[in-house]
Design a protein around this motif. Structure first.
Motif, short mmCIF file in Angstrom:
data_model
loop_
_atom_site.label_atom_id
_atom_site.label_comp_id
_atom_site.label_asym_id
_atom_site.label_seq_id
_atom_site.Cartn_x
_atom_site.Cartn_y
_atom_site.Cartn_z
N PHE A 171 81.90 -1.36 104.34
CA PHE A 171 83.04 -1.12 103.54
C PHE A 171 84.08 -0.91 104.70
O PHE A 171 83.88 -0.18 105.86
N GLY A 172 85.44 -1.32 104.36
CA GLY A 172 86.40 -1.28 105.52
C GLY A 172 87.70 -0.86 104.77
O GLY A 172 88.20 -1.75 103.96
N ALA A 173 88.49 0.16 105.36
CA ALA A 173 89.69 0.38 104.46
C ALA A 173 90.71 -0.35 105.11
O ALA A 173 91.82 -0.69 104.28
N PHE A 174 90.63 -0.97 106.36
CA PHE A 174 91.72 -1.95 106.80
C PHE A 174 91.54 -3.02 105.94
O PHE A 174 92.48 -3.81 105.52
N GLY A 175 90.40 -3.51 105.36
CA GLY A 175 90.38 -4.68 104.79
C GLY A 175 90.96 -4.59 103.35
O GLY A 175 91.44 -5.50 102.74
N VAL A 176 90.82 -3.33 102.65
CA VAL A 176 91.52 -3.03 101.42
C VAL A 176 92.84 -3.08 101.67
O VAL A 176 93.56 -3.59 100.90
N PHE A 177 93.44 -2.68 102.81
CA PHE A 177 94.79 -2.54 102.84
C PHE A 177 95.42 -3.85 102.91
O PHE A 177 96.37 -4.36 102.56
N LEU A 178 94.57 -4.68 103.91
CA LEU A 178 94.95 -6.14 104.19
C LEU A 178 95.17 -7.06 102.98
O LEU A 178 96.23 -7.62 102.60
N MET A 179 94.07 -6.88 101.87
CA MET A 179 93.95 -7.63 100.95
C MET A 179 94.99 -7.16 100.01
O MET A 179 95.64 -7.85 99.11
N ARG A 180 95.18 -5.92 99.72
CA ARG A 180 96.07 -5.22 98.57
C ARG A 180 97.51 -5.84 98.91
O ARG A 180 98.25 -6.20 98.15
N GLN A 181 98.04 -5.76 100.33
CA GLN A 181 99.25 -6.41 100.73
C GLN A 181 99.47 -7.66 100.34
O GLN A 181 100.37 -8.13 99.84
N TYR A 182 98.53 -8.68 100.30
CA TYR A 182 98.52 -9.89 99.98
C TYR A 182 98.57 -9.97 98.42
O TYR A 182 99.41 -10.54 98.02
N ALA A 292 100.92 -13.57 107.80
CA ALA A 292 102.31 -13.92 107.77
C ALA A 292 102.57 -13.44 106.43
O ALA A 292 103.82 -13.11 106.05
N THR A 293 101.54 -13.51 105.36
CA THR A 293 101.95 -13.48 104.01
C THR A 293 101.45 -12.16 103.50
O THR A 293 101.46 -11.70 102.16
N SER A 294 100.82 -11.23 104.31
CA SER A 294 100.10 -10.12 104.00
C SER A 294 100.81 -8.72 104.08
O SER A 294 100.36 -7.72 103.73
#
Length: 298
Positions: A171-182, A292-294
Motif C-alpha cells: 500500500f502506498g499513499a502516493f499511489g492513491v494520490f496520483l491515481m485520485r488526481q487522474y 501530465a494529466t494527473s
C-alpha cells in the motif's frame, strides 16, 4: 488637356510595428536559448555520475579514484562484466529483485487505483477528511515508524521472508494520490450513467475507470518498480539469508573489512541499472502522459 489625377498615397504600415515584432521575436529566441542552456546543464549534472559509474566499471580497482579523474580508462577491462557473475550469485540477486519489484508493483497499482476510485467517485461521510489524513502520512519519515514495523513483523515471524517487505509496501499513499488526481479529470457523468444502467461500483471501477486510466497506471507502475528495485534499507533490515538478498544487498559483498572493490561495485551497479533503463525507455511515453494529466505537472 488631359486632367491629371493625384495618385492615391501608398499605404504603409505603422513605422514602429516591424521593429516591435522583431524585438519580440528576438526576446523569444533569447528565452528559448536560455531554457535549452539550463536544460543542458541540468542534464549534465544528472548524467555525469552515470558516466563516471560506467567509466569506473571498466577500470582496475586502483584506477577508480585517480586524481585527476580519468574519464576514459587507459585500458578497458571488459572482463569485469564477465567476472562479476563468478564472484557473486548475480543472477540470483537479480531474480530476487525482479520478484519483489514485480509483486509490489502489481499490488500497489491494484490497491492504489482501487482506493483512489473510492476517494474520487464514491460519496460517503468524511471522505475528504479521511483522504487528507491518509495523504498526510507521506510527510511522516519512514525512520519514525521503522522500529514498530520491525517489531510487528518479528512478532508475526515474518522476518527473513519476502512477506515482510511485500506486506509493508503493498500500500502506498502516493499511489492513491496520483491515481485520485487522474480520476478527478474523468467526468462524474460516466459513473452516474453506469449506476443508472445498473452497473455496480466494482463494475464501474473495472470496466470504466481502469481502461481510461492506463497512462496513470503506467506512471504509478514505473515509479513503484524503480523505487522497489533500488530499495536498500528494506531488504537490509528484513532479509538476512544470502539466498534472499536483492542486487542492492549483493553489491555489498565487494565491501571487505579493510578495503572495497569499487571497480566491481560499479560493474554491478551498471548491470543493475540496465533493467531499469530498458523499462523506462519503453514506458516513458505513458509515464509522461500520466504525469501530465494527473495534476502533478509544474
Amino acid at each position: 488637356m488631359t486632367a491629371l489625377h493625384d495618385a492615391p498615397p501608398a499605404t504603409t504600415g505603422s513605422p514602429g510595428r516591424a521593429p516591435a515584432g522583431a524585438a519580440r521575436r528576438g526576446r523569444g529566441l533569447v528565452r528559448k536559448v536560455l531554457a535549452y542552456a539550463v536544460l543542458v546543464v541540468v542534464a549534465a549534472l544528472v548524467l555525469v555520475p552515470f558516466a563516471w559509474m560506467v567509466s569506473a566499471s571498466l577500470k582496475q580497482n586502483n584506477q577508480v579514484f585517480t586524481i585527476p579523474i580519468e574519464w576514459i580508462p587507459r585500458e578497458f577491462r571488459w572482463s569485469n562484466f564477465a567476472e562479476i557473475w563468478d564472484r557473486i550469485p548475480m543472477l540470483t540477486y537479480l531474480g530476487n529483485s525482479a520478484f519483489l519489484a514485480v509483486t509490489i508493483t502489481l499490488l500497489q497499482v491494484l490497491t492504489g487505483s482501487f482506493a483512489a476510485y473510492g476517494f474520487s467517485k464514491v460519496r460517503f461521510p468524511g471522505r475528504d477528511a479521511l483522504f487528507l489524513a491518509y495523504i498526510a502520512t507521506i510527510a511522516v519519515p519512514w525512520q519514525a515508524y521503522m522500529v514498530p514495523q520491525y517489531i510487528m513483523m518479528q512478532q508475526a515471524e515474518l522476518t527473513n521472508t519476502y512477506w515482510s517487505i511485500i506486506l509493508l509496501q503493498a500500500f502506498g499513499a502516493f499511489g492513491v494520490f496520483l491515481m485520485r488526481q487522474y480520476y478527478m479529470s474523468i467526468p462524474d457523468e460516466l459513473c452516474e450513467a453506469a449506476r443508472i444502467d445498473g452497473l455496480s461500483e466494482y463494475g464501474i471501477y473495472r470496466r470504466i475507470m481502469l481502461p481510461l486510466s492506463k497512462p496513470a497506471l503506467a506512471s504509478l507502475a514505473l515509479l513503484t518498480f524503480v523505487n522497489t528495485w533500488n530499495d536498500y534499507m528494506g531488504p537490509f533490515i528484513y532479509l538476512t539469508s544470502n539466498e534472499l538478498w536483492t542486487v542492492q544487498l549483493g553489491l555489498r559483498s565487494f565491501v571487505g573489512q579493510y578495503d572495497a572493490e569499487y571497480a566491481m561495485m560499479m560493474t554491478g551497479a551498471v548491470v543493475s541499472v540496465l533493467p531499469i533503463l530498458v523499462i523506462f525507455l519503453f514506458g516513458q511515453r505513458y509515464f509522461i502522459r500520466g504525469i501530465a494529466t494527473s495534476g502533478l505537472k509544474g
